[in-house]
Design a protein around this motif. Structure first.
Motif, mmCIF file in Angstrom:
data_model
loop_
_atom_site.group_PDB
_atom_site.id
_atom_site.type_symbol
_atom_site.label_atom_id
_atom_site.label_comp_id
_atom_site.label_asym_id
_atom_site.label_seq_id
_atom_site.Cartn_x
_atom_site.Cartn_y
_atom_site.Cartn_z
ATOM 1 N N GLN A 233 -34.493 6.284 -32.654
ATOM 2 C CA GLN A 233 -34.671 4.918 -32.198
ATOM 3 C C GLN A 233 -35.145 4.005 -33.325
ATOM 4 N N THR A 237 -33.124 0.760 -34.564
ATOM 5 C CA THR A 237 -33.784 -0.545 -34.613
ATOM 6 C C THR A 237 -33.543 -1.227 -35.965
ATOM 7 N N GLN A 295 -28.242 1.757 -16.047
ATOM 8 C CA GLN A 295 -28.821 0.800 -16.988
ATOM 9 C C GLN A 295 -29.594 -0.266 -16.205
ATOM 10 N N ILE A 301 -33.396 -7.402 -17.841
ATOM 11 C CA ILE A 301 -33.270 -7.611 -19.287
ATOM 12 C C ILE A 301 -33.612 -9.051 -19.632
ATOM 13 N N GLU A 304 -37.325 -9.644 -19.785
ATOM 14 C CA GLU A 304 -37.920 -9.141 -21.021
ATOM 15 C C GLU A 304 -37.641 -10.089 -22.180
ATOM 16 N N ALA A 334 -33.366 -6.927 -30.059
ATOM 17 C CA ALA A 334 -33.970 -6.272 -28.905
ATOM 18 C C ALA A 334 -32.911 -5.692 -27.978
ATOM 19 N N VAL A 335 -31.793 -6.408 -27.815
ATOM 20 C CA VAL A 335 -30.727 -5.932 -26.933
ATOM 21 C C VAL A 335 -29.805 -4.955 -27.670
ATOM 22 N N SER A 338 -31.161 -1.397 -28.147
ATOM 23 C CA SER A 338 -31.593 -0.713 -26.932
ATOM 24 C C SER A 338 -30.668 0.457 -26.615
ATOM 25 N N THR A 340 -28.369 0.488 -24.710
ATOM 26 C CA THR A 340 -26.985 0.018 -24.593
ATOM 27 C C THR A 340 -26.134 0.499 -25.761
#
Length: 344
Positions: A233, A237, A295, A301, A304, A334-335, A338, A340
């Motif tokens: 992760q 990121t 999801q 979402i 957030e 951030a999206v 994720s 996703t």
């Protein structure tokens, strides 16, 4: 000191089969000769077959050695009569098997398909007739002083053995393993391709490529969800931040991706209701897509992202215009960074 340290505190737990000391250097030919001889004692093991074929003093002979602490090595079987005045004549030998301690081992039967004829043309008095170039390994049971060996034949001369093959054991019941997950991880190359496709940023772009090369080994290499690590992760990121940085910094790319949003406006006023929708809606539509049962809902979402924007626009009414671009980059990362991007 052999196999040990000079202080005797680290004894070797193996078995020394042969030790040779020489007072002069060996020639390459001598070394090759020693190698071909091999290690350990070798014996001729003779199995008498005179009572089966009416050839006086006839034997099936093997060269045998103790291969290691757990097995014997049988090689180079041949037929011979110790009476040099006789020779075999048209004696058929098929299906030779080796037995030990009253039973035939299930494995190691190298001569089970043997089919030869013992005859004078192939027989050399004093040397015998070779039967096969094959060798085999037979498991040691009681040890060289106790183990007893015997031979069986499907046919030897006029004698035959009505061999009945043992029934195959039933197949073992397959283990009832836990069900596999319906979802998995995208691997390093799939993650990179996904981010490039979603953002429209070319994956060969210098900053993006350098970041990918740096974190590539930190990204998932297998697709099983059980292999997920927190380090994965962190690498994702970093990839997401770099892709979003290029996206929001490139005027042409960001205009296409976030139509109508004013990047030149101060963050204090740029992220009103309209401005937020001009940032959040494209992110949801492009990165998240249709809702799946596995999801979060778009509304969750969006909540957030609104919370993130609220925190980043808390600058006492004096946000500079550069902060606007930074907030878009953060929302994008951030999206994009994720599940996703990670889960498939």
């Amino acid at each position: 000191m052999l196999g040990n340290e000079t202080d005797g505190n680290s004894p070797w737990e193996g078995t020394i089969r042969m030790v040779a000391f020489h007072n002069r250097a060996l020639t390459p030919e001598q070394i090759q000769t020693n190698f071909e001889v091999g290690v350990g004692q070798k014996f001729y093991m003779l199995f008498g077959v005179s009572h089966l074929i009416n050839v006086p003093e006839s034997y099936i002979v093997f060269e045998v050695s103790q291969f290691d602490s757990y097995s014997y090595r049988f090689t180079s079987p041949f037929f011979i009569s110790l009476d040099n005045t006789v020779e075999p004549s048209n004696i058929r030998l098929t299906g030779m098997r080796l037995g030990v301690n009253g039973k035939e081992p299930a494995v190691g039967q190298a001569w089970a398909n043997l089919d030869v004829t013992l005859n004078a043309d192939d027989y050399e008095p004093g040397t015998g007739q070779p039967l096969s170039p094959l060798g085999t390994i037979i498991a040691l049971e009681e040890g060289p002083e106790t183990d007893e060996f015997f031979l069986t034949f499907d046919q030897l001369g006029s004698e035959t053995y009505a061999r009945s093959e043992p029934a195959l054991p039933p197949a073992a019941t397959p283990a009832d393993l836990p069900p596999s997950s319906d979802i998995g991880l995208k691997t390093f190359d799939e993650i990179n391709d996904t981010m490039a496709s979603l953002t429209g940023v070319d994956k060969t772009q210098t900053d993006v490529y350098n970041t990918y090369v740096t974190v590539k080994q930190q990204l998932p290499t297998v697709e099983t969800i059980e292999g997920f690590l927190s380090s994965h992760q962190m690498a994702i990121t970093q990839m997401a931040i770099q892709y979003c940085d290029v996206l929001a910094s490139d005027v042409a790319l960001r205009t296409t991706f976030f139509p109508g949003f004013n990047f030149s406006e101060s963050a204090d006023t740029a992220f009103d209701a309209t401005g937020r929708s001009q940032v959040i809606d494209p992110l949801l539509n492009r990165f998240v897509g249709e809702n799946l049962a596995t999801q979060p809902a778009d509304a969750d979402i969006e909540t957030e992202l609104n919370s993130l924007i609220d925190n980043l626009t808390s600058c006492g009414g004096s946000c500079d215009t550069g902060r606007t671009e930074t907030i878009v980059k953060a929302s994008c990362a951030a999206v994009l960074g994720s599940a996703t991007t990670l889960v498939q």
